[in-house]
Design a protein around this motif. Structure first.
Motif, PDB file in Angstrom:
ATOM      1  N   LEU A 131      62.004  24.907  -6.940  1.00 22.00           N
ATOM      2  CA  LEU A 131      61.743  25.559  -5.875  1.00 22.00           C
ATOM      3  C   LEU A 131      63.337  26.022  -5.663  1.00 22.00           C
ATOM      4  O   LEU A 131      63.030  27.131  -5.394  1.00 22.00           O
ATOM      5  N   ARG A 132      64.433  26.409  -6.846  1.00 17.49           N
ATOM      6  CA  ARG A 132      65.609  27.136  -7.020  1.00 17.49           C
ATOM      7  C   ARG A 132      64.536  28.248  -7.039  1.00 17.49           C
ATOM      8  O   ARG A 132      65.524  29.694  -7.223  1.00 17.49           O
ATOM      9  N   LEU A 133      64.020  28.419  -8.096  1.00 17.01           N
ATOM     10  CA  LEU A 133      62.781  29.096  -8.541  1.00 17.01           C
ATOM     11  C   LEU A 133      62.058  30.184  -7.649  1.00 17.01           C
ATOM     12  O   LEU A 133      61.767  31.445  -8.253  1.00 17.01           O
ATOM     13  N   ALA A 134      62.213  29.088  -6.560  1.00 16.57           N
ATOM     14  CA  ALA A 134      61.010  29.993  -5.267  1.00 16.57           C
ATOM     15  C   ALA A 134      60.007  30.267  -5.812  1.00 16.57           C
ATOM     16  O   ALA A 134      58.867  30.885  -5.129  1.00 16.57           O
ATOM     17  N   ARG A 135      59.342  28.928  -6.894  1.00 13.79           N
ATOM     18  CA  ARG A 135      58.025  28.878  -6.859  1.00 13.79           C
ATOM     19  C   ARG A 135      57.690  27.755  -5.501  1.00 13.79           C
ATOM     20  O   ARG A 135      57.348  26.795  -6.374  1.00 13.79           O
TER      21      ARG A 135
ATOM     22  N   ARG B 142      59.601  19.569   2.855  1.00 14.23           N
ATOM     23  CA  ARG B 142      59.504  20.334   3.970  1.00 14.23           C
ATOM     24  C   ARG B 142      60.033  22.225   3.520  1.00 14.23           C
ATOM     25  O   ARG B 142      60.160  22.629   4.284  1.00 14.23           O
ATOM     26  N   ASP B 143      61.364  21.893   2.771  1.00 11.67           N
ATOM     27  CA  ASP B 143      61.774  22.541   2.363  1.00 11.67           C
ATOM     28  C   ASP B 143      60.813  23.806   1.631  1.00 11.67           C
ATOM     29  O   ASP B 143      61.287  24.767   1.304  1.00 11.67           O
ATOM     30  N   CYS B 144      60.115  23.644   0.622  1.00  8.02           N
ATOM     31  CA  CYS B 144      58.991  23.833   0.495  1.00  8.02           C
ATOM     32  C   CYS B 144      58.286  24.596   0.869  1.00  8.02           C
ATOM     33  O   CYS B 144      57.691  25.580   1.265  1.00  8.02           O
ATOM     34  N   GLY B 145      58.602  24.346   2.324  1.00  7.22           N
ATOM     35  CA  GLY B 145      57.466  25.088   3.401  1.00  7.22           C
ATOM     36  C   GLY B 145      55.613  25.054   3.508  1.00  7.22           C
ATOM     37  O   GLY B 145      55.462  24.454   2.570  1.00  7.22           O
TER      38      GLY B 145
END
Length: 418
Positions: A379-383, A412-415
């Motif tokens: 998630l931090r790497l926007a993957r 949920r944070d993953c969208g």
């Protein structure tokens, strides 16, 4: 956990230890029956008359009276504790001896002797630990099995066999005269470490944090520190570690009861008195040349305690300590924790690389925060799709409503799925 269950867990180990010392370890089953009977009487009586002001004292008195009744009724028909034989057979000395064994000092000594009695040749190491958790810490068979990620039916058989081996020993371990205290102490420390971990982030379906287990582990460690033969550097290092971790308990859950990761915790909520005690015990543990895994873990916890914020944390120092811990006591869990520290120091990509290089990662397959860590780094790497898959895998392994809510929030944070 219901208040009555909490009380039973608190008192069961004390009562079993006292009664086993009175009846003899070969009458362990009788001691357990008396404790169970005292608890059943409590439930029946308190239902109609209310819980007494001091329920622990009520249980102690009930168990003591029942013990006197059994000792008087059976007399010489049953062989009781060999070292107390002649005192228990005389009405003049029976009541005073029983009273003495329910005193504070005798209770503490009895619990220590029971802990060390469980660590004996003929009982496999993991079963020794399970026996301590079951007899001294009030763990049910199901809870003991969960602590070791074992099947409950298989654990029940193992504990049953271990109790029979213990009963055949005839005498409880004597810390004052035995030469193998040092040989047995590591297993005792390991059991108390496991007990604390079960409270801090265990497998309970009820709650992600069980403060009463953490407090019981710290209490039993304090018994070791009160005895010169067991107050070793490793015991003090374990005491320091548990103080540092217990200090963080107020920050583990937010006001809504949701899990809060270490890096997001409100550090002003941490217990400064416990942190100070942890530092004191860590200083005392530095005597001699021994450097145990507890020393290293306590040193890591102390670096967290020293930092005002997650950003201020000495992550390089923590990684270095984990490197040493991997040399002295390697395990997939230690490697995972090291990977988390690496990610904080060098970035999320480095954390994922470190996780991918963990040997025997299959042992982490039932641990939800193995997948959660990979999800966090992705998630931090926007993957986001990759992160979602990891968090979904973690969610299927969640052990409490708090863990489920935490992982659902990360999902949920993953969208939305693309």
């Amino acid at each position: 956990m219901e208040p009555a269950e909490h009380l039973f867990r608190q008192e069961a180990g004390r009562l079993v230890a006292i009664l086993t010392r009175l009846f003899g370890v070969h009458n362990l089953a009788l001691a357990e029956d008396v404790v169970q009977d005292a608890f059943c009487r409590a439930l029946e009586t308190w239902k109609f008359h209310g819980v007494p002001d001091n329920p622990s004292a009520w249980l102690m008195t009930t168990a003591k009276n029942r013990a006197l009744e059994i000792l008087r009724r059976e007399g010489t028909a049953r062989k009781f504790a060999p070292e107390l034989g002649r005192f228990l057979e005389s009405e003049w000395t029976l009541a005073p001896v029983v009273e003495e064994h329910f005193g504070i000092a005798a209770i503490q000594d009895g619990q220590l002797r029971m802990m060390f009695s469980c660590v004996r040749p003929g009982i496999p190491e993991e079963t020794q630990l399970a026996l301590i958790l079951h007899l001294l810490c009030g763990f049910s068979v199901e809870e003991t099995a969960a602590a070791f990620l074992k099947n409950a039916a298989a654990m029940e058989k193992r504990i049953g066999r271990a109790k029979k081996t213990l009963a055949r020993s005839r005498r409880l371990f004597d810390l004052t005269g035995a030469e193998d205290v040092a040989a047995r102490l590591p297993a005792v420390l390991r059991a108390l470490y496991l007990l604390f971990n079960e409270g801090y982030h265990g497998a309970s379906a009820e709650s992600a944090v069980r403060g009463e287990l953490c407090a019981e582990a710290r209490r039993l460690v304090s018994l070791l520190l009160d005895n010169p033969r067991t107050a070793t550097a490793a015991a003090r290092a374990l005491a320091a570690l548990l103080c540092f971790l217990a200090a963080r308990l107020p920050g583990r859950l937010d006001a809504a009861g949701n899990l809060t990761p270490l890096v997001e915790q409100d550090r002003s909520s941490w217990d400064r008195a416990l942190i100070a005690e942890g530092r004191r015990q860590l200083d005392l543990s530095a005597t001699g040349s021994e450097v145990s895994a507890y020393h290293l873990e306590a040193a890591i916890a102390s670096l967290h305690a020293n930092a005002a914020t997650a950003e201020d944390t000495d992550w390089a120092g923590i990684v270095s300590l984990y490197d040493t811990l991997m040399k002295t006591q390697p395990s997939p869990v230690v490697a995972l924790n090291r990977a988390v520290a690496l990610a904080q120091r060098d970035g999320a990509a480095r954390g994922l690389e470190a996780i991918a290089s963990i040997e025997d990662r299959r042992r982490l397959a039932r641990y939800p925060f193995y997948f959660a860590a990979m999800g966090e780094f992705a998630l931090r790497l926007a993957r986001r799709d990759e992160a979602r898959q990891h968090f979904q895998a973690a969610l299927t392994l969640a052990r409490s409503p708090m863990e489920k809510r935490f992982l659902e929030s990360r999902l949920r944070d993953c969208g939305p799925r693309r």
